[in-house]
Design an enzyme around this catalytic site. Structure first.
Site, PDB file in Angstrom:
ATOM      1  N   LYS A   1       0.848  -1.201   0.000  1.00  0.00           N
ATOM      2  CA  LYS A   1       0.000   0.000   0.000  1.00  0.00           C
ATOM      3  C   LYS A   1       0.883   1.251   0.000  1.00  0.00           C
ATOM      4  O   LYS A   1       1.886   1.279  -0.702  1.00  0.00           O
ATOM      5  CB  LYS A   1      -0.984  -0.052   1.171  1.00  0.00           C
ATOM      6  CG  LYS A   1      -1.926  -1.258   1.041  1.00  0.00           C
ATOM      7  CD  LYS A   1      -2.803  -1.494   2.234  1.00  0.00           C
ATOM      8  CE  LYS A   1      -2.121  -2.347   3.278  1.00  0.00           C
ATOM      9  NZ  LYS A   1      -3.036  -2.972   4.239  1.00  0.00           N
TER      10      LYS A   1
ATOM     11  N   ASP B   1      -5.459  -8.055   9.186  1.00  0.00           N
ATOM     12  CA  ASP B   1      -6.876  -7.647   9.228  1.00  0.00           C
ATOM     13  C   ASP B   1      -7.817  -8.778   8.783  1.00  0.00           C
ATOM     14  O   ASP B   1      -8.933  -8.903   9.297  1.00  0.00           O
ATOM     15  CB  ASP B   1      -7.128  -6.366   8.403  1.00  0.00           C
ATOM     16  CG  ASP B   1      -6.549  -6.390   6.999  1.00  0.00           C
ATOM     17  OD1 ASP B   1      -5.908  -7.393   6.623  1.00  0.00           O
ATOM     18  OD2 ASP B   1      -6.728  -5.398   6.263  1.00  0.00           O
TER      19      ASP B   1
END
Ligand code: BGC
Length: 452
Positions: free
Chosen positions: A160, A196
Protein backbone atom coordinates in the site's frame (compact mmCIF):
# COMPACT_ATOMS: atom_id res chain seq x y z
CA UNK A 1 -22.43 15.73 -34.11
CA UNK A 2 -24.54 12.84 -32.88
CA UNK A 3 -22.79 10.59 -35.34
CA UNK A 4 -19.35 11.62 -34.14
CA UNK A 5 -20.30 11.05 -30.50
CA UNK A 6 -21.70 7.63 -31.20
CA UNK A 7 -18.60 6.82 -33.06
CA UNK A 8 -16.42 7.83 -30.06
CA UNK A 9 -18.59 5.68 -27.86
CA UNK A 10 -18.04 2.72 -30.13
CA UNK A 11 -14.31 3.24 -30.21
CA UNK A 12 -14.19 3.62 -26.42
CA UNK A 13 -16.15 0.42 -25.95
CA UNK A 14 -13.90 -1.38 -28.35
CA UNK A 15 -10.78 -0.22 -26.47
CA UNK A 16 -12.32 -1.17 -23.12
CA UNK A 17 -12.72 -4.79 -24.18
CA UNK A 18 -9.30 -5.58 -22.77
CA UNK A 19 -10.75 -4.80 -19.34
CA UNK A 20 -13.40 -7.48 -19.67
CA UNK A 21 -12.24 -10.86 -18.43
CA UNK A 22 -13.52 -13.75 -20.51
CA UNK A 23 -14.75 -16.98 -18.91
CA UNK A 24 -11.67 -18.75 -20.22
CA UNK A 25 -9.36 -16.16 -18.69
CA UNK A 26 -11.13 -16.40 -15.35
CA UNK A 27 -10.89 -20.19 -15.39
CA UNK A 28 -7.20 -19.89 -16.14
CA UNK A 29 -6.77 -17.35 -13.35
CA UNK A 30 -8.44 -19.65 -10.86
CA UNK A 31 -6.18 -22.55 -11.78
CA UNK A 32 -3.10 -20.40 -11.48
CA UNK A 33 -4.18 -18.98 -8.13
CA UNK A 34 -4.88 -22.43 -6.73
CA UNK A 35 -1.46 -23.64 -7.89
CA UNK A 36 0.18 -20.61 -6.33
CA UNK A 37 -1.68 -21.11 -3.04
CA UNK A 38 -0.45 -24.69 -2.99
CA UNK A 39 3.09 -23.49 -3.64
CA UNK A 40 2.78 -21.07 -0.74
CA UNK A 41 1.63 -23.82 1.61
CA UNK A 42 4.44 -26.24 0.74
CA UNK A 43 7.69 -26.08 2.63
CA UNK A 44 9.95 -26.55 -0.38
CA UNK A 45 8.22 -23.87 -2.48
CA UNK A 46 7.02 -21.39 0.16
CA UNK A 47 10.03 -19.06 -0.08
CA UNK A 48 9.80 -18.68 -3.84
CA UNK A 49 5.99 -18.58 -3.99
CA UNK A 50 4.25 -15.33 -4.90
CA UNK A 51 1.12 -16.14 -2.86
CA UNK A 52 2.96 -16.87 0.34
CA UNK A 53 0.15 -18.34 2.46
CA UNK A 54 1.59 -17.36 5.81
CA UNK A 55 0.55 -19.42 8.81
CA UNK A 56 -0.88 -17.30 11.59
CA UNK A 57 -0.76 -19.26 14.86
CA UNK A 58 -4.38 -18.31 15.45
CA UNK A 59 -5.93 -21.70 16.09
CA UNK A 60 -8.54 -20.97 18.68
CA UNK A 61 -11.52 -18.92 17.78
CA UNK A 62 -13.68 -16.89 20.13
CA UNK A 63 -16.62 -18.69 21.72
CA UNK A 64 -18.31 -15.74 23.39
CA UNK A 65 -16.96 -16.37 26.87
CA UNK A 66 -14.04 -13.98 26.48
CA UNK A 67 -14.14 -11.06 28.84
CA UNK A 68 -12.03 -8.19 30.05
CA UNK A 69 -10.59 -4.95 28.81
CA UNK A 70 -8.34 -4.96 25.76
CA UNK A 71 -6.42 -2.45 23.76
CA UNK A 72 -6.18 -2.78 20.02
CA UNK A 73 -4.08 -1.09 17.38
CA UNK A 74 -5.09 -1.09 13.76
CA UNK A 75 -2.43 -0.17 11.21
CA UNK A 76 -2.67 -0.77 7.51
CA UNK A 77 -5.66 0.97 5.98
CA UNK A 78 -6.02 4.65 5.28
CA UNK A 79 -6.11 5.41 8.99
CA UNK A 80 -4.37 4.30 12.12
CA UNK A 81 -6.67 3.57 15.05
CA UNK A 82 -6.33 2.92 18.74
CA UNK A 83 -9.21 1.16 20.48
CA UNK A 84 -10.20 0.11 23.96
CA UNK A 85 -12.69 -2.69 23.98
CA UNK A 86 -14.52 -4.18 26.93
CA UNK A 87 -15.90 -7.67 26.44
CA UNK A 88 -18.40 -8.90 28.96
CA UNK A 89 -21.02 -11.59 29.28
CA UNK A 90 -23.77 -9.52 27.77
CA UNK A 91 -22.10 -6.34 26.77
CA UNK A 92 -19.59 -5.04 24.38
CA UNK A 93 -18.17 -1.59 24.65
CA UNK A 94 -15.72 0.08 22.35
CA UNK A 95 -14.08 3.46 22.26
CA UNK A 96 -11.69 4.36 19.53
CA UNK A 97 -9.81 7.21 18.02
CA UNK A 98 -8.44 7.68 14.55
CA UNK A 99 -5.00 9.20 14.11
CA UNK A 100 -3.51 10.40 10.89
CA UNK A 101 -0.24 8.96 9.72
CA UNK A 102 1.42 11.79 7.87
CA UNK A 103 2.86 10.94 4.48
CA UNK A 104 6.42 11.69 5.63
CA UNK A 105 6.04 9.05 8.36
CA UNK A 106 4.60 6.47 5.95
CA UNK A 107 7.80 6.64 3.95
CA UNK A 108 10.20 7.67 6.73
CA UNK A 109 12.16 5.50 9.14
CA UNK A 110 10.69 2.62 11.09
CA UNK A 111 11.69 4.34 14.30
CA UNK A 112 9.64 7.40 13.38
CA UNK A 113 6.65 5.24 12.53
CA UNK A 114 6.73 3.22 15.74
CA UNK A 115 7.46 6.30 17.87
CA UNK A 116 4.38 7.88 16.34
CA UNK A 117 2.28 4.78 17.04
CA UNK A 118 3.56 4.63 20.62
CA UNK A 119 2.81 8.31 21.11
CA UNK A 120 -0.76 7.93 19.86
CA UNK A 121 -1.23 4.89 22.07
CA UNK A 122 0.14 6.69 25.15
CA UNK A 123 -2.03 9.75 24.48
CA UNK A 124 -5.06 7.55 24.03
CA UNK A 125 -4.41 5.74 27.30
CA UNK A 126 -4.02 9.04 29.13
CA UNK A 127 -7.22 10.42 27.63
CA UNK A 128 -9.05 7.35 28.93
CA UNK A 129 -7.24 7.36 32.29
CA UNK A 130 -5.66 4.00 31.59
CA UNK A 131 -2.04 4.99 32.04
CA UNK A 132 -1.67 3.22 35.37
CA UNK A 133 -3.06 -0.08 34.06
CA UNK A 134 -1.16 -2.80 32.29
CA UNK A 135 -3.55 -3.94 29.58
CA UNK A 136 -3.41 -6.74 27.02
CA UNK A 137 -3.14 -5.52 23.45
CA UNK A 138 -3.94 -7.01 20.05
CA UNK A 139 -2.07 -5.47 17.13
CA UNK A 140 -3.68 -5.60 13.70
CA UNK A 141 -0.80 -5.05 11.36
CA UNK A 142 -2.09 -5.51 7.82
CA UNK A 143 1.06 -6.31 5.89
CA UNK A 144 2.71 -9.60 4.97
CA UNK A 145 4.37 -11.14 8.02
CA UNK A 146 6.28 -14.34 8.58
CA UNK A 147 4.93 -15.30 11.97
CA UNK A 148 7.11 -17.03 14.47
CA UNK A 149 4.32 -17.28 16.99
CA UNK A 150 1.27 -15.33 18.08
CA UNK A 151 3.37 -12.42 19.32
CA UNK A 152 6.22 -12.45 16.89
CA UNK A 153 6.06 -11.53 13.23
CA UNK A 154 8.81 -10.56 10.81
CA UNK A 155 7.83 -8.03 8.17
CA UNK A 156 8.23 -9.49 4.68
CA UNK A 157 7.64 -6.26 2.80
CA UNK A 158 5.59 -3.10 3.00
CA UNK A 159 2.55 -2.72 0.77
CA UNK A 160 0.00 0.00 0.00
CA UNK A 161 1.37 3.46 0.76
CA UNK A 162 3.95 2.41 3.33
CA UNK A 163 7.67 2.13 2.91
CA UNK A 164 9.47 2.73 6.21
CA UNK A 165 13.15 1.94 6.39
CA UNK A 166 14.66 -0.54 8.83
CA UNK A 167 11.57 -2.73 9.27
CA UNK A 168 11.75 -5.48 6.65
CA UNK A 169 12.96 -8.67 8.29
CA UNK A 170 12.34 -7.24 11.77
CA UNK A 171 9.86 -8.40 14.38
CA UNK A 172 7.28 -5.63 14.40
CA UNK A 173 6.08 -6.51 17.90
CA UNK A 174 9.61 -5.84 19.10
CA UNK A 175 9.70 -2.55 17.17
CA UNK A 176 6.52 -1.51 18.98
CA UNK A 177 7.89 -2.60 22.36
CA UNK A 178 11.14 -0.73 21.74
CA UNK A 179 9.24 2.44 20.90
CA UNK A 180 7.17 2.10 24.08
CA UNK A 181 10.32 1.51 26.10
CA UNK A 182 11.84 4.70 24.64
CA UNK A 183 8.89 6.63 26.08
CA UNK A 184 8.52 4.59 29.22
CA UNK A 185 5.19 6.10 30.26
CA UNK A 186 2.66 3.33 29.64
CA UNK A 187 2.63 -0.42 30.20
CA UNK A 188 1.09 -2.84 27.79
CA UNK A 189 1.20 -6.55 27.18
CA UNK A 190 1.18 -7.48 23.47
CA UNK A 191 -0.88 -10.70 23.30
CA UNK A 192 -1.21 -11.08 19.56
CA UNK A 193 -0.19 -9.66 16.23
CA UNK A 194 -2.53 -10.35 13.36
CA UNK A 195 -3.60 -9.47 9.86
CA UNK A 196 -6.88 -7.65 9.23
CA UNK A 197 -8.21 -10.74 7.43
CA UNK A 198 -7.54 -12.85 10.53
CA UNK A 199 -9.26 -10.31 12.77
CA UNK A 200 -12.26 -10.32 10.45
CA UNK A 201 -12.46 -14.10 10.53
CA UNK A 202 -12.59 -14.00 14.32
CA UNK A 203 -15.41 -11.47 14.29
CA UNK A 204 -17.32 -13.55 11.73
CA UNK A 205 -17.06 -16.61 13.94
CA UNK A 206 -18.98 -14.80 16.66
CA UNK A 207 -21.53 -13.43 14.22
CA UNK A 208 -22.52 -16.68 12.54
CA UNK A 209 -24.60 -19.12 14.49
CA UNK A 210 -23.94 -22.26 12.54
CA UNK A 211 -20.55 -23.83 13.05
CA UNK A 212 -18.41 -23.03 10.12
CA UNK A 213 -15.05 -21.59 9.26
CA UNK A 214 -15.63 -18.84 6.73
CA UNK A 215 -13.08 -17.58 4.28
CA UNK A 216 -12.53 -13.84 4.51
CA UNK A 217 -11.71 -11.22 1.93
CA UNK A 218 -10.60 -7.65 2.44
CA UNK A 219 -11.09 -5.25 -0.44
CA UNK A 220 -10.06 -1.90 0.92
CA UNK A 221 -6.93 0.16 0.45
CA UNK A 222 -5.25 -3.20 -0.19
CA UNK A 223 -6.61 -6.62 -1.04
CA UNK A 224 -6.15 -9.97 0.65
CA UNK A 225 -7.89 -13.11 1.85
CA UNK A 226 -7.51 -15.67 4.58
CA UNK A 227 -9.09 -19.05 5.17
CA UNK A 228 -8.89 -21.98 7.55
CA UNK A 229 -6.63 -24.83 6.50
CA UNK A 230 -6.09 -28.29 7.90
CA UNK A 231 -2.92 -28.35 9.94
CA UNK A 232 -1.51 -31.20 7.85
CA UNK A 233 -1.70 -29.07 4.71
CA UNK A 234 0.09 -26.12 6.27
CA UNK A 235 3.56 -27.58 6.00
CA UNK A 236 5.26 -24.59 7.59
CA UNK A 237 3.20 -24.66 10.72
CA UNK A 238 5.27 -25.71 13.72
CA UNK A 239 2.79 -24.79 16.46
CA UNK A 240 0.32 -27.03 18.27
CA UNK A 241 -0.45 -29.84 15.84
CA UNK A 242 -3.00 -31.47 18.14
CA UNK A 243 -5.44 -28.78 17.04
CA UNK A 244 -6.89 -29.52 13.61
CA UNK A 245 -6.93 -26.12 11.95
CA UNK A 246 -4.86 -23.05 11.39
CA UNK A 247 -5.70 -19.76 9.72
CA UNK A 248 -3.74 -19.09 6.55
CA UNK A 249 -3.12 -15.52 5.47
CA UNK A 250 -2.83 -16.00 1.72
CA UNK A 251 -1.51 -12.50 0.84
CA UNK A 252 -3.08 -12.98 -2.56
CA UNK A 253 -2.35 -9.34 -3.39
CA UNK A 254 1.06 -10.49 -4.60
CA UNK A 255 -0.44 -12.95 -7.10
CA UNK A 256 1.13 -12.28 -10.48
CA UNK A 257 4.37 -10.76 -9.19
CA UNK A 258 6.19 -13.44 -11.21
CA UNK A 259 4.39 -12.52 -14.43
CA UNK A 260 1.58 -15.05 -14.13
CA UNK A 261 -1.05 -12.32 -14.42
CA UNK A 262 0.51 -10.62 -17.42
CA UNK A 263 -1.98 -12.30 -19.74
CA UNK A 264 -4.74 -10.10 -18.32
CA UNK A 265 -2.81 -6.97 -17.36
CA UNK A 266 -3.15 -3.89 -19.55
CA UNK A 267 -1.04 -0.85 -20.31
CA UNK A 268 -2.93 0.95 -17.50
CA UNK A 269 -1.92 -1.71 -14.98
CA UNK A 270 1.67 -1.42 -16.10
CA UNK A 271 1.58 2.34 -15.70
CA UNK A 272 0.03 2.15 -12.22
CA UNK A 273 2.78 -0.23 -11.22
CA UNK A 274 5.54 1.81 -12.75
CA UNK A 275 4.57 4.95 -10.83
CA UNK A 276 3.87 3.16 -7.54
CA UNK A 277 6.24 3.12 -4.57
CA UNK A 278 6.62 -0.65 -4.92
CA UNK A 279 7.06 -1.44 -8.63
CA UNK A 280 6.77 -5.11 -9.54
CA UNK A 281 4.99 -5.88 -6.26
CA UNK A 282 1.34 -6.54 -5.42
CA UNK A 283 0.27 -6.71 -9.05
CA UNK A 284 -3.05 -8.43 -8.32
CA UNK A 285 -3.81 -5.89 -5.58
CA UNK A 286 -3.07 -3.07 -8.02
CA UNK A 287 -5.85 -4.33 -10.34
CA UNK A 288 -8.37 -4.47 -7.52
CA UNK A 289 -8.00 -2.37 -4.45
CA UNK A 290 -9.09 1.08 -3.40
CA UNK A 291 -5.63 2.54 -3.49
CA UNK A 292 -5.50 2.11 -7.27
CA UNK A 293 -9.03 1.88 -8.68
CA UNK A 294 -9.55 5.60 -9.17
CA UNK A 295 -6.14 6.03 -10.71
CA UNK A 296 -6.84 3.20 -13.16
CA UNK A 297 -9.99 4.99 -14.26
CA UNK A 298 -8.07 8.24 -14.56
CA UNK A 299 -5.41 6.73 -16.80
CA UNK A 300 -8.09 5.46 -19.15
CA UNK A 301 -9.90 8.80 -19.14
CA UNK A 302 -6.66 10.59 -19.93
CA UNK A 303 -5.83 8.29 -22.80
CA UNK A 304 -9.24 8.67 -24.43
CA UNK A 305 -9.23 12.43 -23.88
CA UNK A 306 -5.88 12.74 -25.60
CA UNK A 307 -7.21 10.70 -28.48
CA UNK A 308 -10.08 13.16 -28.78
CA UNK A 309 -12.66 10.58 -27.78
CA UNK A 310 -13.74 12.36 -24.57
CA UNK A 311 -14.48 15.98 -23.63
CA UNK A 312 -13.93 17.13 -27.20
CA UNK A 313 -10.27 16.35 -26.70
CA UNK A 314 -9.94 18.99 -23.97
CA UNK A 315 -8.85 17.64 -20.60
CA UNK A 316 -7.88 19.69 -17.56
CA UNK A 317 -4.79 20.07 -15.41
CA UNK A 318 -6.65 18.39 -12.58
CA UNK A 319 -7.53 15.37 -14.72
CA UNK A 320 -3.97 15.07 -15.93
CA UNK A 321 -2.53 14.99 -12.41
CA UNK A 322 -1.68 11.58 -10.93
CA UNK A 323 -3.81 10.49 -8.00
CA UNK A 324 -6.44 13.11 -8.65
CA UNK A 325 -9.31 10.80 -9.53
CA UNK A 326 -10.27 9.25 -6.21
CA UNK A 327 -11.66 5.75 -5.90
CA UNK A 328 -14.71 7.24 -4.22
CA UNK A 329 -15.46 9.00 -7.52
CA UNK A 330 -15.92 5.61 -9.16
CA UNK A 331 -18.49 4.72 -6.50
CA UNK A 332 -20.22 8.08 -6.78
CA UNK A 333 -20.44 7.95 -10.57
CA UNK A 334 -21.82 4.43 -10.51
CA UNK A 335 -24.38 5.46 -7.88
CA UNK A 336 -26.17 7.69 -10.38
CA UNK A 337 -29.52 6.30 -11.45
CA UNK A 338 -29.45 5.05 -15.04
CA UNK A 339 -29.78 7.98 -17.38
CA UNK A 340 -28.93 10.54 -14.70
CA UNK A 341 -25.46 12.02 -14.53
CA UNK A 342 -25.81 14.08 -11.38
CA UNK A 343 -22.88 12.67 -9.44
CA UNK A 344 -20.88 12.22 -12.59
CA UNK A 345 -21.24 15.89 -13.49
CA UNK A 346 -20.30 16.93 -9.99
CA UNK A 347 -17.11 14.86 -10.13
CA UNK A 348 -16.27 16.20 -13.57
CA UNK A 349 -16.85 19.74 -12.38
CA UNK A 350 -14.50 19.17 -9.46
CA UNK A 351 -11.95 18.20 -12.07
CA UNK A 352 -12.59 21.30 -14.15
CA UNK A 353 -14.41 19.39 -16.88
CA UNK A 354 -17.57 21.49 -17.00
CA UNK A 355 -17.71 21.14 -20.75
CA UNK A 356 -18.59 17.42 -20.60
CA UNK A 357 -21.57 16.39 -22.73
CA UNK A 358 -24.13 13.75 -21.71
CA UNK A 359 -22.37 11.41 -24.06
CA UNK A 360 -19.07 12.06 -22.24
CA UNK A 361 -20.79 11.33 -18.91
CA UNK A 362 -22.15 8.09 -20.25
CA UNK A 363 -18.68 7.10 -21.45
CA UNK A 364 -17.05 8.09 -18.16
CA UNK A 365 -19.53 5.91 -16.35
CA UNK A 366 -18.84 3.03 -18.73
CA UNK A 367 -15.09 3.31 -18.06
CA UNK A 368 -15.66 3.31 -14.30
CA UNK A 369 -17.89 0.24 -14.67
CA UNK A 370 -15.23 -1.60 -16.63
CA UNK A 371 -12.63 -0.91 -13.95
CA UNK A 372 -14.82 -1.86 -10.99
CA UNK A 373 -16.36 -4.86 -12.75
CA UNK A 374 -12.94 -6.24 -13.55
CA UNK A 375 -11.91 -5.77 -9.91
CA UNK A 376 -15.07 -7.51 -8.70
CA UNK A 377 -14.52 -10.38 -11.12
CA UNK A 378 -10.94 -10.83 -9.96
CA UNK A 379 -12.23 -10.94 -6.39
CA UNK A 380 -14.91 -13.46 -7.41
CA UNK A 381 -12.30 -15.67 -9.02
CA UNK A 382 -10.19 -15.53 -5.87
CA UNK A 383 -13.01 -16.14 -3.43
CA UNK A 384 -14.44 -18.93 -5.58
CA UNK A 385 -11.02 -20.59 -5.66
CA UNK A 386 -11.01 -20.64 -1.86
CA UNK A 387 -14.64 -21.73 -1.57
CA UNK A 388 -14.03 -24.61 -3.99
CA UNK A 389 -10.84 -25.58 -2.19
CA UNK A 390 -12.53 -25.68 1.20
CA UNK A 391 -15.42 -27.59 -0.37
CA UNK A 392 -17.90 -27.28 2.50
CA UNK A 393 -21.54 -27.85 1.67
CA UNK A 394 -22.44 -24.31 2.47
CA UNK A 395 -20.31 -21.32 3.24
CA UNK A 396 -20.76 -17.66 4.09
CA UNK A 397 -17.80 -15.61 3.02
CA UNK A 398 -17.08 -12.49 5.08
CA UNK A 399 -15.86 -9.45 3.22
CA UNK A 400 -14.87 -6.04 4.50
CA UNK A 401 -12.99 -3.03 3.22
CA UNK A 402 -13.88 0.35 1.78
CA UNK A 403 -14.31 -0.79 -1.82
CA UNK A 404 -16.71 -3.57 -0.86
CA UNK A 405 -18.62 -1.27 1.49
CA UNK A 406 -18.92 1.86 -0.54
CA UNK A 407 -19.08 0.74 -4.15
CA UNK A 408 -22.78 0.54 -4.98
CA UNK A 409 -22.62 -2.68 -7.02
CA UNK A 410 -19.54 -4.54 -5.84
CA UNK A 411 -21.44 -7.05 -3.73
CA UNK A 412 -23.91 -7.87 -6.49
CA UNK A 413 -21.16 -8.15 -9.08
CA UNK A 414 -19.29 -10.64 -6.92
CA UNK A 415 -22.39 -12.68 -6.13
CA UNK A 416 -23.40 -12.85 -9.76
CA UNK A 417 -19.97 -13.91 -10.99
CA UNK A 418 -19.41 -16.41 -8.20
CA UNK A 419 -22.59 -18.21 -9.15
CA UNK A 420 -20.76 -19.23 -12.34
CA UNK A 421 -17.51 -20.13 -10.62
CA UNK A 422 -18.40 -22.01 -7.46
CA UNK A 423 -18.56 -25.79 -7.77
CA UNK A 424 -22.19 -26.82 -8.32
CA UNK A 425 -23.73 -28.08 -5.11
CA UNK A 426 -21.91 -25.67 -2.80
CA UNK A 427 -24.23 -23.08 -1.31
CA UNK A 428 -22.53 -19.77 -0.75
CA UNK A 429 -23.32 -16.34 0.51
CA UNK A 430 -21.33 -13.18 1.12
CA UNK A 431 -21.75 -11.03 4.17
CA UNK A 432 -20.24 -7.75 5.23
CA UNK A 433 -18.15 -8.41 8.29
CA UNK A 434 -17.60 -5.18 10.11
CA UNK A 435 -14.54 -3.89 11.82
CA UNK A 436 -12.57 -7.07 12.00
CA UNK A 437 -9.37 -5.12 12.25
CA UNK A 438 -10.49 -3.32 15.41
CA UNK A 439 -12.77 -5.73 17.21
CA UNK A 440 -10.93 -8.71 15.78
CA UNK A 441 -7.65 -7.60 17.36
CA UNK A 442 -9.31 -7.43 20.77
CA UNK A 443 -10.93 -10.85 20.25
CA UNK A 444 -7.70 -12.54 19.22
CA UNK A 445 -5.95 -10.98 22.22
CA UNK A 446 -8.83 -12.09 24.44
CA UNK A 447 -8.70 -15.67 23.21
CA UNK A 448 -4.95 -15.68 23.76
CA UNK A 449 -5.51 -14.49 27.35
CA UNK A 450 -8.43 -16.89 27.87
CA UNK A 451 -6.20 -19.84 27.20
CA UNK A 452 -3.22 -18.65 29.17
C1 BGC B 1 -1.57 -6.42 2.76
C2 BGC B 1 -2.38 -7.44 3.50
C3 BGC B 1 -3.71 -6.84 3.94
C4 BGC B 1 -4.42 -6.22 2.77
C5 BGC B 1 -5.72 -5.55 3.17
C6 BGC B 1 -2.38 -5.82 1.63
O1 BGC B 1 -1.67 -4.81 1.00
O2 BGC B 1 -0.39 -6.99 2.24
O3 BGC B 1 -1.67 -7.91 4.62
O4 BGC B 1 -4.50 -7.84 4.51
O5 BGC B 1 -3.58 -5.26 2.15
O6 BGC B 1 -5.54 -4.59 4.15
Amino acid sequence: MGMRNNNSTNIIREHCKELILSDAQIADLMNRLLEDIQKGLRKDTHESATVRCFVTYVQDLPNGTEHGKFLALDLGGTNFRVLIITLGEKHFDMKSKIYAIPQNIMIGTGEQLFDHIAECLANFMKEHSLETERLPLGFTFSFPLTQKGLTKGLLEKWTKGFNCSGCVGEDVVQLLKDALARRNDVQIDVCAILNDTTGTLNVMCLATTQFQLPPIGIIGTGSNACYVEKVENAELFDGDKSKPYVIINTEWGAFGDDGRLDFVRTEYDREIDQYSINPGKQLHEKMISGMYMGELARLILVKFTKQGLLFGGNGSDLLYKRGNFFTKYVSEIESDKRGSYMNCRQVLEELGLNHATDQDCSNVRYICECVSRRAAHLVSAGVATLVNKIAQESVTVGIDGSVYRFHPHFHDLIMEKMADLVTPGIKFDIMLSEDGSGRGAALVAAVACRDR
